[in-house]
Design an enzyme around this catalytic site. Structure first.
Site, PDB file in Angstrom:
ATOM      1  N   ALA A   2      -6.202  -0.861   0.017  1.00  0.00           N
ATOM      2  CA  ALA A   2      -6.045  -2.139  -0.363  1.00  0.00           C
ATOM      3  C   ALA A   2      -7.213  -2.885  -0.017  1.00  0.00           C
ATOM      4  O   ALA A   2      -7.825  -2.479   1.129  1.00  0.00           O
ATOM      5  CB  ALA A   2      -4.682  -3.013   0.542  1.00  0.00           C
ATOM      6  N   PRO A   3      -7.620  -4.038  -0.911  1.00  0.00           N
ATOM      7  CA  PRO A   3      -8.956  -4.785  -0.568  1.00  0.00           C
ATOM      8  C   PRO A   3      -9.050  -5.124   0.881  1.00  0.00           C
ATOM      9  O   PRO A   3     -10.245  -5.338   1.219  1.00  0.00           O
ATOM     10  CB  PRO A   3      -8.904  -5.848  -1.488  1.00  0.00           C
ATOM     11  CG  PRO A   3      -7.945  -5.304  -2.575  1.00  0.00           C
ATOM     12  CD  PRO A   3      -6.826  -4.691  -1.895  1.00  0.00           C
ATOM     13  N   ARG A   4      -8.171  -5.103   1.691  1.00  0.00           N
ATOM     14  CA  ARG A   4      -8.420  -5.829   2.959  1.00  0.00           C
ATOM     15  C   ARG A   4      -9.009  -4.663   3.888  1.00  0.00           C
ATOM     16  O   ARG A   4      -9.631  -4.836   4.962  1.00  0.00           O
ATOM     17  CB  ARG A   4      -7.256  -6.406   3.801  1.00  0.00           C
ATOM     18  CG  ARG A   4      -6.052  -5.537   3.797  1.00  0.00           C
ATOM     19  CD  ARG A   4      -4.698  -6.324   4.406  1.00  0.00           C
ATOM     20  NE  ARG A   4      -3.672  -5.406   4.662  1.00  0.00           N
ATOM     21  CZ  ARG A   4      -2.761  -4.925   3.632  1.00  0.00           C
ATOM     22  NH1 ARG A   4      -3.082  -5.499   2.333  1.00  0.00           N
ATOM     23  NH2 ARG A   4      -1.706  -4.151   3.947  1.00  0.00           N
ATOM     24  N   TYR A   5      -8.669  -3.337   3.509  1.00  0.00           N
ATOM     25  CA  TYR A   5      -9.086  -2.372   4.169  1.00  0.00           C
ATOM     26  C   TYR A   5     -10.589  -1.769   3.888  1.00  0.00           C
ATOM     27  O   TYR A   5     -11.232  -1.227   4.814  1.00  0.00           O
ATOM     28  CB  TYR A   5      -8.262  -0.919   4.271  1.00  0.00           C
ATOM     29  CG  TYR A   5      -6.799  -1.445   4.437  1.00  0.00           C
ATOM     30  CD1 TYR A   5      -6.726  -1.483   5.780  1.00  0.00           C
ATOM     31  CD2 TYR A   5      -5.582  -1.143   3.731  1.00  0.00           C
ATOM     32  CE1 TYR A   5      -5.212  -1.919   6.205  1.00  0.00           C
ATOM     33  CE2 TYR A   5      -4.479  -1.695   4.124  1.00  0.00           C
ATOM     34  CZ  TYR A   5      -4.244  -1.827   5.507  1.00  0.00           C
ATOM     35  OH  TYR A   5      -2.903  -1.830   5.854  1.00  0.00           O
ATOM     36  N   ILE A   6     -10.759  -2.030   2.623  1.00  0.00           N
ATOM     37  CA  ILE A   6     -12.300  -1.228   2.139  1.00  0.00           C
ATOM     38  C   ILE A   6     -13.395  -2.418   2.126  1.00  0.00           C
ATOM     39  O   ILE A   6     -13.097  -3.443   2.073  1.00  0.00           O
ATOM     40  CB  ILE A   6     -12.136  -0.604   0.729  1.00  0.00           C
ATOM     41  CG1 ILE A   6     -11.524  -1.556  -0.432  1.00  0.00           C
ATOM     42  CG2 ILE A   6     -11.276   0.686   0.863  1.00  0.00           C
ATOM     43  CD1 ILE A   6     -11.412  -1.004  -1.554  1.00  0.00           C
TER      44      ILE A   6
END
Lengths: 906, 192
Positions: free
Chosen positions: A148-152
């Site tokens: 998810a964008p919040r991780y990468i």
């Protein structure tokens, strides 16, 4: 997956699954009003249905074409990509940013869904060119998605910062809400679009541009700058092999065939190590499973070991030829895919154009030159300003003009006093002194005046002049400057970006030759039916569901038709068999009576090409003709038949034999030779024998790297029975293979020929551990496996190998070393220095001295193997440089060179 | 004035039904629900609402949805359209307001008029999506002063022709038509 670009960003009007970006609010109002009331405002502007359609359609189509699915010619970016890159640059502080934050920032420019922006960003990241990715960005081999964008996290690569951005040369536009500025186009100084490729489905048009090789693009740009023609071909990140014969420069109508790299591990195992562009290991395996379910191929088990590199292991059931299986995988699964490029770009922000990739490259290169020129001009103007100021300051301080203002009481007075003071000294300045300059002079600090150093000031001015001269030099030699720019790009960023996809010309695989035979062919001769469901009737042979069948009738007619479950072909069938197109080795023997009571004729013919489902008459065409005898002879075998005549007065010879071997093979349409004018009562087969056909001539086609019997490439010789083909490989192996045309050969092959057991192989190898060259000769022993003929030790490398009659090698000593400096190159007759020994023998040391090159010399005329009709291929192998650690790259070059040399000698 | 209204919310873009058989009305959940909500399975006699109003965002995807929905009605319930039951809801493109007055403008001319009427520095909001409009604002747009654009079937083109051209397979003619008539952003801004 990198090819399913902009999945949520594009849709076509007539597409089945139209997905929306943020369409939760739309609704159909169902409104109940009074009987007479048409609610609401005026209907002054009545628009007809066609008008409505036209307006809405053009609104949508224009937007999707210009703002969503098709990239710009100028910077090669779609709006969403441009905005993402602009955002990344805006947020850039050298550290990674959370992708979620970048998406949020991008929305300041791109008023669309976060998911579609996120997907677009992951796709840029997966191309590993512009975005430096941190975290799990997915795996393009397996098709696994990113986290998810919040991780990468992401930041721009050095390359992106170098070639994509320059605020000074960017044209800025107001963002959609007027709050921010965004770039019209990014000043990209590189053929980015061609490097990354692009895909998008718009309305009324689509775009599919394949990725190309980084280094080749730069080379092509340089070629274009030097006024040469450019011709570029795609390169796919997943490698594999591709046939670009019909690439059509990327324009619509072209076609590219891409194949997985499949190698034989052993008799029962295949390995897929490169997957075709546009597939993932998941979709590839799916296609293999599907083909198995449809009975097109037989597979025991498929294993996916893919992680950092692709590796799919296919286990074959016993009795399946791995060579045939490789062809079948290409024919029936996604191991071969066909890609249709469709080059479309937007020029100038409002015009879709369809131009070839070569045109795009020229465009990009010319634009790069323009941008470089603009940068230089900006730099020049800056330097000129600096020079002007530095000179002015020097005049102001050196001539103590600041003293002139002591008397002045008004601001105007100050200005004019300075102006007047400067006047005598400003003749050498490049432009007029304006008020702005004077105001700036008044702001000089006292400290600066008191510490002023004339020498230092001169030095600064000289430096600026130097820089100016340099910039002007570049401007005067813009094209060489641009070439240097491209060369620098290649040197700095080209490492590890070598071509991955091997360019090949594929042979076409006939599906019929490689499909599994999973059906049984039956015939009902009397009723005239053939098919695989007629189990109660006569069994003929195994067949596949796409085979053709040849049928002969008692009337002398013949037909070729596609097999099916049950098919009526005609009554009175006398022969049925599976028919292969182009088969010239199956010979039919026929004796027929020409018309009722007519004479009888005999003929020998093959049926190699034919129109399906058309009836052919094999007789002379007279009515009442009938067949006395028909036989089908695989491999053109001999046949003798006994003819029994109907007794009749004065007929002396009632029995005689016909030897078909004496008859020439002609076409099926020939009338044939007369047997007798009298009535035949019966024809019986008497004896059959061996083949009457010549041994099979086999050629090696080095382009498609396959055997053939059509005369393409090098003639290997005539083969029959147990004859074998000997191949020598760079890995130090030899292999004996049968002469089946489907045989596949490993890539590192250095020589291929018909095996003659009495001919020895001579080989020189290098041991990097011992730092010595060894030479040996041995006889090839029969084996069905690959056989290693150099020691199985670390650091052992094959240098040359030859099967010539009297091979000669040239030893080139290392001239850089003292002890070998004055040694002349030595030519040795291999046969004189080493005897034939066992296969496993180590051989002798060639020399103790330091050697630079070992060359295998071409055989001198008259020194070929005696009694051989057929010329031996001559392998000539040249070593560039032998290092203790021969790099992987060098090994590749070497094997390539071996191949080239081989081609030349053939 | 309206005695009763009901809202049917679509989930995403509907299917392009051009060239499909009536079967799809039963197979596609969305279409099936629309048919049931309007009660037109067996003809117009049972039609539950006199006005079927298509309300979409005023952006390009909204235009696409209008095309898709209208195609659905024309394809399977042409009489519903021919008898004038289908309307397009016009939503304002701008809100112009100062401290005293708020005006909703449906066209560029109205916006200019509002600017002259409301004097200096009014706040201008551009509406592109229905989601940008607050509930209490929205009730004006579907109330007494609701602005509707009727869908009129005229005789200048047959429905079949129109649908085939715009909603059917891509043809070289259509590609040419699109390229020759492309609207750039400037065009759109001018028009608004």
């Amino acid at each position: 997956m990198s090819t399913e670009e902009e999945h949520s960003e594009e849709e076509e009007l007539n597409q089945d699954e139209a997905n929306s970006e943020e369409k939760e609010e739309l609704s159909v109002e169902l409104i109940e009003v009074g009987d007479n009331g048409v609610p609401g405002g005026g209907d002054d502007n009545i628009v007809s249905l066609s008008g409505m359609y036209e307006e809405w359609f053009l609104d949508y189509a224009s937007y999707v074409i210009l703002e969503r699915a098709v990239p710009a010619l100028e910077d090669g970016l779609k709006p969403v990509q441009r905005r993402i890159l602009h955002s990344l640059n805006e947020l850039d502080d050298g550290r990674y940013n959370k992708v979620a934050n970048v998406i949020g920032n991008t929305m300041k420019y791109h008023p669309h869904g976060d998911a579609s922006i996120g997907d677009a960003m992951v796709q840029i990241g997966q191309k590993e060119l512009l975005i430096d990715c941190q975290g799990n960005w997915g795996n393009t081999l397996t098709g696994d998605g990113a986290a998810a964008p919040r991780y990468i996290e992401a930041r721009l690569t050095k390359f992106a910062k170098h070639v994509v951005f320059n605020p000074k040369t960017t044209v800025w536009l107001s963002s959609y809400d007027g709050r921010n500025k965004e770039p019209d186009n990014l000043p990209v100084k590189f053929p980015l679009l061609l490097a990354q490729g692009a895909e998008g489905i718009a309305v009324g048009m689509a775009c599919k541009i394949l990725p190309h090789n980084f280094i080749e693009l730069i080379d092509a740009s340089i070629s274009h700058l030097r006024g040469k023609k450019v011709d570029i071909y795609p390169d796919f990140p997943h490698g594999g092999m591709a046939d670009f014969t019909n690439y059509n420069a990327g324009l619509r109508g072209g076609k590219v065939r891409v194949r997985a790299t499949i190698t034989k591990v052993d008799k029962k195992t295949l390995k897929i190590s490169d997957i075709p562009f546009g597939t993932t290991t998941d979709t590839l395996i799916d296609s293999i499973v599907k083909a198995t379910e449809k009975n097109k191929i037989k597979v025991k088990k498929v294993e996916d070991n893919t992680a950092a590199i692709a590796e799919i292991i296919i286990h074959l059931p016993t009795g399946v030829s791995p060579d045939k299986m490789i062809d079948a995988l290409y024919a029936f699964t996604n191991c071969e895919v066909s890609i249709s490029p469709n080059a479309a770009v937007i020029q100038g922000g409002n015009k879709p154009v369809f131009i070839s990739v070569n045109e795009m490259l020229k465009h990009s290169t010319d634009r790069t030159v323009d941008l470089l020129k603009l940068e230089l001009e900006i730099r020049k103007a800056e330097l000129e300003n600096q020079w002007h100021w530095a000179s002015l300051e020097r005049i102001f301080i050196e001539n103590r003009i600041y003293r002139d203002i002591e008397e002045e009481e008004t601001w105007e007075g100050v200005i004019s006093a300075i102006d007047k003071g400067l006047k005598p000294h400003t003749k050498h300045l490049k432009r007029k002194v304006n008020e702005e300059d004077i105001v700036r002079l008044t702001e000089i600090k006292i400290k600066r005046i008191s510490k002023f150093d004339a020498f230092k000031a001169d030095e600064t001015i000289a430096k600026i002049e130097e820089a100016l001269k340099e910039v002007q030099g570049y401007l005067d030699n813009l094209i060489p400057f641009a070439i240097d720019y491209f060369k620098d790009l290649k040197d700095t960023y080209g490492e590890g970006r070598e071509r991955k996809t091997e360019i090949r010309i594929f042979d076409s695989i006939s599906a019929k030759k490689v499909i599994v035979t999973n059906k049984k062919l039956y015939v009902n001769r009397e009723e005239g039916f053939i098919g695989w469901t007629l189990r109660k009737d006569e069994f003929i042979s195994d067949c596949s569901e796409i085979d053709d069948v040849i049928v002969f009738f008692a009337t002398g007619k013949m037909l070729v038709t596609r097999v099916s479950d049950k098919k009526f072909v005609g009554k009175g069938i006398i022969h049925v068999s599976v028919w292969k197109k182009g088969d010239k080795r199956t010979i039919y023997h026929l004796i027929y009576q020409d018309g009722k009571g007519g004479a009888s004729y005999m003929k020998r013919f093959d049926v190699s090409s034919i129109t399906r489902d058309k009836e052919y008459d094999l007789t002379n065409g007279a009515t009442g003709s009938k067949v006395h005898y028909l036989s089908c002879n695989p491999n053109g075998r001999k046949e003798v038949v006994a003819v029994k005549m109907r007794p009749k007065p004065n007929l002396k010879k009632l029995r005689f034999d016909i030897d078909f071997e004496e008859l020439i093979i002609k076409g099926r349409g020939s009338k044939g030779n007369r047997v007798t004018k009298d009535m035949i009562s019966k024809v019986e087969q008497k004896e059959v024998g061996g083949s009457t056909l010549a041994a099979r001539k086999v050629w090696w086609d080095d382009v498609v790297r396959r055997l053939n019997d059509d005369g393409r490439g090098t003639l290997l010789g005539e083969f029959r029975g147990e004859d074998k083909i000997l191949t020598l490989h760079q890995s130090g192996n030899y292999k004996l293979s049968g002469f089946e045309l489907a045989t596949k050969f490993d890539h590192d092959l250095i020589s291929i020929e018909k095996w003659k057991p009495s001919h020895p192989v001579a080989a020189v190898y290098w041991s990097s551990v011992k730092e010595l060259y060894y030479i040996k000769r041995f006889l090839v022993e029969s084996s069905s496996k690959k056989v290693l003929f150099i020691p199985e030790e670390e650091g052992v490398e094959l240098v040359v190998a030859s099967t010539q009659h009297k091979p000669k090698i040239k030893i080139v000593y290392n001239k850089r070393l003292k002890e070998t400096k004055h040694l002349k190159d030595k030519v040795e007759e291999v046969n004189d220095i080493i005897d034939i020994k066992g296969l496993k023998a180590q051989g002798n040391q060639l020399t103790k001295l330091a050697v630079k090159d070992i060359e295998l010399l071409a055989t001198v005329e008259g020194e070929e193997w005696p009694v051989e009709v057929f010329e031996e291929p001559i392998a000539q192998i040249v070593e560039e440089q032998i290092d203790e650690t021969v790099s992987e790259e060098l090994r590749k070059t070497r094997s390539r060179r071996c191949r080239n040399t081989f081609r030349r000698s053939s | 004035m309206s005695t009763s209204q009901a809202v049917f919310s679509l989930k995403g873009k509907p299917l392009n039904s051009f060239g499909l058989t009536k079967k799809v009305v039963y197979e596609n959940e969305e279409f099936n629900l629309v048919q049931a909500a309007l009660n037109i399975e067996d003809g117009l006699e049972g039609l539950r609402y006199n006005h079927v109003i298509i309300a979409t965002d005023a952006d390009v995807d909204g235009m696409h949805i209008r095309l898709l929905l209208l195609t659905f009605f024309l394809q399977f319930f042409p009489d519903l359209v021919k008898k004038g039951h289908v309307k397009i809801l016009q939503t304002p493109l701008f809100r112009v307001r100062n401290k005293k007055e708020t005006r909703y403008c449906y066209s560029e001319e109205e916006r200019l008029q509002a600017l002259t009427d409301l004097g200096k520095n009014p706040e201008i909001t551009r509406f592109k999506g229905l989601g940008e409009i607050s509930p209490d604002e929205f009730k004006y747009f579907i109330g007494e002063d609701m602005r509707l654009e009727p869908v009129l079937v005229t005789k200048d083109h047959s429905i079949e022709e129109i649908l085939t051209f715009y909603m059917g397979k891509n043809t070289p003619d259509r590609q040419k038509f699109i390229i020759n008539n492309l609207k750039t952003e400037e065009d759109l801004d001018e028009k608004d």
